[in-house]
Design an enzyme around this catalytic site. Structure first.
Site: not given
Ligand code: EPZ
Length: 451
Positions: A38-39, A112, A136, A326, A348
């Site tokens: 999916k991702n 998102r 989520c 995840d 995370v």
């Molecule tokens: C992706 O989310 C995935 N979603 C998530 O899967 C996954 O848990 C995550 O990556 C980590 O592997 C998709 O790919 C659609 P991040 P993403 O930016 O890209 C912080 C699922 O269930 N952050 O790596 O949104 C954030 O708050 C989902 O399939 C900032 O602070 O995650 C988090 O603490 C859930 N500012 C950390 O970084 C930002 O601008 C990692 O988030 C961006 C992120």
């Protein structure tokens, strides 16, 4: 969510018929197939927007996120043709156009993905409208890294009532960016913007998840010039034109780990066709450490309970190559069945333990802590979030009425219900369809007693 709101929500979902009855205490045994991630698939579909000739992606699962991104692409003038059974999607972005702002907002719903449309739309159309984002509820999920990066490329971001309007009056120019944290989404944002920006971009502290490396493969097929350096540094040389791609999506390693966790929790035996060892090394090590076993074959991986006592472990989630956040939620259910105290430190997302409330109602013994209980401190140490869990086991789970809190938490509820003695009603299962293809059919194929 307060207990009262949970009850109200369950009553509402009962009327909609959005629930699954699970009669548990059943070992899940048999074979299932897991298709594309999916991702990855959703991001790869967005990358197709950059191509001036048609693209084709194979191994695409029939999940709601694919429908949502397909509709969003159609709204921007793309031709999208998906054959679910074959798992093949054709995307023709030759003649893209602006989507109606209100329609984009309505369609995006809880997804998102629209944030990743910024770079491709700026390149192809000179502006982009991005609706307010859903997703989520597992933490604040800010998008500041995305905006900081886009501004560095020269984008101008204006907040409007329903979202954000982005333009690039003087064009997008390559730049140097260091992410404060290796964010998956922000890394993808930079890649999708840098590939056609003029000049060179250097991205440091990038995420290097297999899904991102697969996306880099796709962008290279489209004409991009990308070099992956050591220590999370990625170099991109902008090109003026991109073409379509033909690609086969990598398997969904989150779904694989979810079903593997279900095999262990229920003392079962599941062969997962399509599972790949190379993307799962860390999960496989942990699975073996707690006492699960696996056989790796060319066509997939068999995950099973080999008998004997399951052992507790300390576990810490992290960015790749660490243990994925995840994987944590479904695996936590398996940890309720091991002997001793397991410690899970979530580094995370700050609020990814909400799902444990339902497990505790089902008989699990899980205590949450604000402290970093792992081997190191994380970003959440000072921030008052209950992001560490101590799970005492083994506990006999019993059936209950429970509400799906988020995608992975929802799957963990299903695993708990199948593990538990007695009957459970899991409310809000439509959310699970966002990321788990045909999960009720798969449960039936594995011998679950559901209805
Ligand atoms: C992706 O989310 C995935 N979603 C998530 O899967 C996954 O848990 C995550 O990556 C980590 O592997 C998709 O790919 C659609 P991040 P993403 O930016 O890209 C912080 C699922 O269930 N952050 O790596 O949104 C954030 O708050 C989902 O399939 C900032 O602070 O995650 C988090 O603490 C859930 N500012 C950390 O970084 C930002 O601008 C990692 O988030 C961006 C992120």
């Amino acid at each position: 969510m307060s207990e009262n709101r949970v009850v109200d929500e369950m009553e509402h979902l009962e009327k909609l018929g959005d629930y699954l009855v699970v009669r548990g205490n059943k070992a899940l045994n048999g074979e299932i197939t897991v298709r594309g991630a999916k991702n990855f698939v959703s991001k790869c579909m967005v990358a197709a927007l950059l191509g001036k000739t048609p693209s084709v992606l194979k191994n695409v699962p029939d999940i709601r996120d694919v429908q949502v991104v397909s509709d969003l692409l159609r709204l921007h003038g793309c031709k999208v043709d998906y054959a679910p059974k074959e798992g093949i999607i054709h995307i023709d972005a030759t003649n893209i156009s602006h989507g109606e702002v209100a329609d984009v907002s309505t369609l995006a719903g809880s997804s998102r993905i629209p944030i990743l449309f910024c770079g491709p739309l700026l390149h192809r159309l000179g502006e982009a409208f991005i609706p307010s984002l859903g997703g989520c509820d597992i933490g604040g999920r800010p998008i500041d890294f995305h905006f900081d990066a886009l501004r560095k490329f020269g984008a101008v971001i204006a907040k409007e009532k329903n979202g954000i309007h982005i333009t690039a009056p003087t064009g997008l120019k390559g730049t140097k960016i260091r992410l404060p944290y290796p964010s998956v989404g922000a890394t993808e944002q930079v890649l999708l913007t840098a590939v056609c920006a003029s000049g060179k971009t250097e991205l440091s502290n990038a995420a290097v998840e297999p899904e991102i490396l697969n996306e880099i493969d796709v962008l290279q097929k489209m004409g991009a010039l990308i070099t992956i350096d050591t220590d999370r540094v990625i170099h991109i040389e902008g090109v003026s034109d991109m073409k379509g791609f033909a690609h086969t999506a990598l398997t969904d390693r989150i779904e694989v780990a979810s079903w593997a966790s279900a095999a262990l929790s229920t003392y079962g035996d599941i062969f997962i066709s399509g599972a790949k060892q190379s993307h799962m090394t860390t999960f496989l090590n942990v699975f073996r450490k707690v006492g699960g076993e696996f056989d790796i074959r060319d066509e997939g991986i068999r995950f099973y309970y080999p008998g004997g006592k399951l052992r507790s472990i300390p576990l810490e989630t992290d960015v790749h190559p660490g243990f994925m956040t995840d994987w944590q939620q479904p695996f936590a259910v398996a940890l309720t069945q091991v002997h001793g105290l397991s410690i899970v430190h979530e580094t995370v997302y700050e609020q990814r333990f909400d799902f444990t409330k339902a497990l505790c109602r089902m008989g699990a013994s899980i205590q949450l802590y604000k402290e970093c209980l792992g081997s190191r401190t994380c970003r959440f140490e000072e921030r008052n979030f209950r992001h560490s869990a101590v799970i005492a086991g083994p506990t006999k789970l019993h059936g209950a009425n429970i509400l799906v809190p988020d995608l992975r938490g929802g799957f963990s509820h299903i695993v708990a219900a199948v593990t538990a003695v007695g009957e459970s009603k899991v409310y809000g299962i439509s959310l699970i369809n966002r990321g788990y293809e045909s999960f009720t059919e798969k449960l039936l194929a594995l011998g679950a007693d559901i209805g």
